[in-house]
Scaffold this motif. Sequence first.
Motif, mmCIF file in Angstrom:
data_model
loop_
_atom_site.group_PDB
_atom_site.id
_atom_site.type_symbol
_atom_site.label_atom_id
_atom_site.label_comp_id
_atom_site.label_asym_id
_atom_site.label_seq_id
_atom_site.Cartn_x
_atom_site.Cartn_y
_atom_site.Cartn_z
ATOM 1 N N GLY A 229 0.772 -1.230 0.000
ATOM 2 C CA GLY A 229 0.000 0.000 0.000
ATOM 3 C C GLY A 229 0.797 1.271 0.000
ATOM 4 N N THR A 230 2.094 1.214 0.338
ATOM 5 C CA THR A 230 2.899 2.427 0.270
ATOM 6 C C THR A 230 3.258 2.656 -1.182
ATOM 7 N N ARG A 231 2.710 3.707 -1.736
ATOM 8 C CA ARG A 231 2.932 3.943 -3.165
ATOM 9 C C ARG A 231 4.387 4.339 -3.396
ATOM 10 N N PRO A 232 5.044 3.712 -4.354
ATOM 11 C CA PRO A 232 6.431 4.126 -4.629
ATOM 12 C C PRO A 232 6.458 5.557 -5.141
ATOM 13 N N ARG A 233 7.481 6.277 -4.776
ATOM 14 C CA ARG A 233 7.624 7.640 -5.288
ATOM 15 C C ARG A 233 7.970 7.592 -6.771
ATOM 16 N N LEU A 234 8.912 6.718 -7.100
ATOM 17 C CA LEU A 234 9.368 6.637 -8.493
ATOM 18 C C LEU A 234 9.211 5.201 -8.992
ATOM 19 N N SER A 235 8.575 5.041 -10.142
ATOM 20 C CA SER A 235 8.480 3.717 -10.778
ATOM 21 C C SER A 235 8.941 3.864 -12.216
ATOM 22 N N ALA A 236 9.821 2.986 -12.623
ATOM 23 C CA ALA A 236 10.277 2.982 -14.016
ATOM 24 C C ALA A 236 9.987 1.620 -14.605
ATOM 25 N N HIS A 237 9.413 1.637 -15.789
ATOM 26 C CA HIS A 237 9.033 0.367 -16.421
ATOM 27 C C HIS A 237 9.582 0.304 -17.829
ATOM 28 N N GLY A 238 10.423 -0.683 -18.053
ATOM 29 C CA GLY A 238 10.927 -0.963 -19.399
ATOM 30 C C GLY A 238 11.701 0.162 -20.041
ATOM 31 N N LEU A 239 12.524 0.829 -19.262
ATOM 32 C CA LEU A 239 13.302 1.938 -19.831
ATOM 33 C C LEU A 239 14.363 1.397 -20.794
ATOM 34 N N VAL A 240 14.316 1.868 -22.004
ATOM 35 C CA VAL A 240 15.317 1.476 -22.999
ATOM 36 C C VAL A 240 15.713 2.732 -23.779
ATOM 37 N N LYS A 241 17.007 2.924 -23.929
ATOM 38 C CA LYS A 241 17.505 4.022 -24.739
ATOM 39 C C LYS A 241 18.492 3.470 -25.761
ATOM 40 N N ARG A 242 18.219 3.750 -27.013
ATOM 41 C CA ARG A 242 19.110 3.295 -28.085
ATOM 42 C C ARG A 242 19.684 4.510 -28.810
ATOM 43 N N TYR A 243 20.953 4.406 -29.174
ATOM 44 C CA TYR A 243 21.553 5.374 -30.089
ATOM 45 C C TYR A 243 21.839 4.609 -31.372
ATOM 46 N N GLY A 244 20.930 4.673 -32.302
ATOM 47 C CA GLY A 244 21.056 3.854 -33.504
ATOM 48 C C GLY A 244 20.908 2.391 -33.122
ATOM 49 N N GLU A 245 21.917 1.614 -33.464
ATOM 50 C CA GLU A 245 21.882 0.180 -33.152
ATOM 51 C C GLU A 245 22.314 -0.085 -31.713
ATOM 52 N N ARG A 246 23.075 0.868 -31.160
ATOM 53 C CA ARG A 246 23.654 0.635 -29.825
ATOM 54 C C ARG A 246 22.625 0.865 -28.725
ATOM 55 N N VAL A 247 22.530 -0.095 -27.849
ATOM 56 C CA VAL A 247 21.626 0.055 -26.699
ATOM 57 C C VAL A 247 22.419 0.663 -25.550
ATOM 58 N N ALA A 248 22.091 1.902 -25.190
ATOM 59 C CA ALA A 248 22.828 2.588 -24.125
ATOM 60 C C ALA A 248 22.250 2.262 -22.758
ATOM 61 N N LEU A 249 20.979 1.935 -22.732
ATOM 62 C CA LEU A 249 20.330 1.649 -21.450
ATOM 63 C C LEU A 249 19.229 0.632 -21.679
ATOM 64 N N GLU A 250 19.261 -0.380 -20.873
ATOM 65 C CA GLU A 250 18.183 -1.369 -20.921
ATOM 66 C C GLU A 250 17.858 -1.705 -19.470
ATOM 67 N N VAL B 148 7.790 6.208 -17.001
ATOM 68 C CA VAL B 148 8.256 6.615 -15.676
ATOM 69 C C VAL B 148 7.072 7.238 -14.942
ATOM 70 N N PHE B 149 6.877 6.817 -13.708
ATOM 71 C CA PHE B 149 5.753 7.326 -12.919
ATOM 72 C C PHE B 149 6.279 7.997 -11.651
ATOM 73 N N LEU B 150 5.659 9.096 -11.320
ATOM 74 C CA LEU B 150 5.975 9.808 -10.080
ATOM 75 C C LEU B 150 4.730 9.752 -9.205
ATOM 76 N N ASP B 151 4.808 9.081 -8.098
ATOM 77 C CA ASP B 151 3.660 8.881 -7.217
ATOM 78 C C ASP B 151 2.469 8.302 -7.992
ATOM 79 N N GLY B 152 2.760 7.384 -8.877
ATOM 80 C CA GLY B 152 1.706 6.673 -9.589
ATOM 81 C C GLY B 152 1.202 7.358 -10.842
#
Lengths: 315, 271
Positions: free
Chosen positions: A24-45, A84-88
């Motif tokens: 029941g304590t809502r997370p302040r920050l929730s990130a789901h499936g963050l992916v950052k690509r620069y062309g073919e290169r995946v910088a963040l998964e 990305v969610f902030l307080d839901g």
Amino acid sequence: MSAIEAPGRTMEIDLVTHAESMTGTRPRLSAHGLVKRYGERVALEASDFELPPATIAAIVGPNGSGKSTLLGCLARTVLHDGRVFLDGEPIERSAPGRVAYLPQRLRLPATATVGEVLALFRRFAGGVADRVAPPPGFVPDERRPLGQLSGGQAQRTALAATLQGRPDLVLLDEPLANLDDDARAATMALLAEHRAAGATILVASPTAVDLLAVVDRVLALRDGRIVHIGPAASFLGRLPLVIWVRLEAGTSGDDLSGLPAALRSRREGDWLALECREEDAVELLRELDARGVPAARIRIGGPEDPTRASPLDRP
Amino acid sequence: MIALAGFHFRTIARGRSSLVAVIGFAVATGIVALLGLDSFRQLGLGAVSPAAVAVLNLALLLPTALGALIGALTVTAGRETGLLAMIRARGLSIAGLIGAAWLAVTGVAWLALVAGFGLAALVVAGNVPLGDMPAFVGLLIVTMAAAATASAVGVLVGTAVRTRLQAALVALAAWFVLAVGLDLVVVGLGVFLRAGEPALLAAVLANPLQAARVLALLLLDASGSVLGPVGAYLLMRFDHLGAVALLAVDLAAWIGAPLGGAILLLRHRDL
């Protein structure tokens, strides 16, 4: 805390955080499936992760591991896949001033004065009073142009500007760069006060060492992937310990490199660095003793430099 | 947005290069006005005198170059230094970031124009009939609009490139094309293709600096005779008020389109 073995990496999932969200304590920050690509290169998964309110989390990892990219995604300054969610609520719908972001190597205009920078960010702080005032002397004279400040003074000005208002999510990219010990301590204290007031703070740093005094959690990145997220203590337990052995003249140390308790080894001049898990350190010392290496030639700690490690034969 | 625009304006205006540009333009305008007095005994804004055309060309070239260059550099520098990212995270929209940069840069270009025209006004005061004042003010307004279009083009350039060096080079190239290049193309192709008045008018509308020049000359000379066939065609097709309105809308479009493009571009790029 549980560990999941995945091909090529181990990932610890922070069950505490998920449990909080489930109870029941809502997370302040929730990130789901963050992916950052620069062309073919995946910088963040980045895997999904959550952080509760009133938390300081360190994002650690070597250069190029994706720390700044992750902060940029959370700050909405880097385009990415995932949510990305902030307080839901989707973070893009959050009220102005709720997210504060200090980019890495920020360079504010040299002709602006300290006062003008603070006034500008006060306008974007959501029209609320500051949650925490910086300690006296932290902010340079407001009439001084930034071009006349030292690197540390400019960084303190940027930090003070960033932390104005009452941000619920604070994203700091290497905020301690250029700061002397006093300024570092003051910054840590400031962050702790913001946490006490409920803010969730993410701080990117190449190492967690300079943040350990205040962080609650560590999020470790390698090659754009989260390889660890959990309490700071569990991260420390995972850090390899380095045992340095001063080699005798004419020896290569090859016979010591393959000791069972050593994870890996490397030569640094006359020294051989043997990395091991903390719990295997005693076993490795026994193996060295069995090979006839005297305690006088052994030092422990100082992952980068044997001269900063502790001699084994002296308390 | 206004707060950020004010911050940009102050930091740009205090920069050494901006101060040099503003003072340089003011001095150049003053000298042209003085030469006009010396050579022609009056600036002659009631008609189109060489001195008035010289002031117009100066006001169309230098402040627009300033606007294009600083517009591109302001956006690129804001991205490179992290300032725009910091503000964006605080909740200001992309449109707000772009609008603030354009307002500030346009303000600096206008500062140069006001300084230049102010000095020119001081020089010619007492030599030019009071009745010429509306034309003088009209000239100022048109050149301000031209500077605003160049600033918008500069801001667009700033969002399209990654480094300040690229921004400076591309902005100056864009300004050169608008100030000189397109005219040369029109002159060359016009002769070759035997382009008629509608095509020449289209070429005018496709170049904000040329549109501003034609608009200013229309304000100075309602007969449009100095504009040759294009002026005659404009007045015949739209009459004086219609022609002025058409050119004013064209300048407004030359502000809106680059700014809209810059917003769209930045929405699809990392800050």
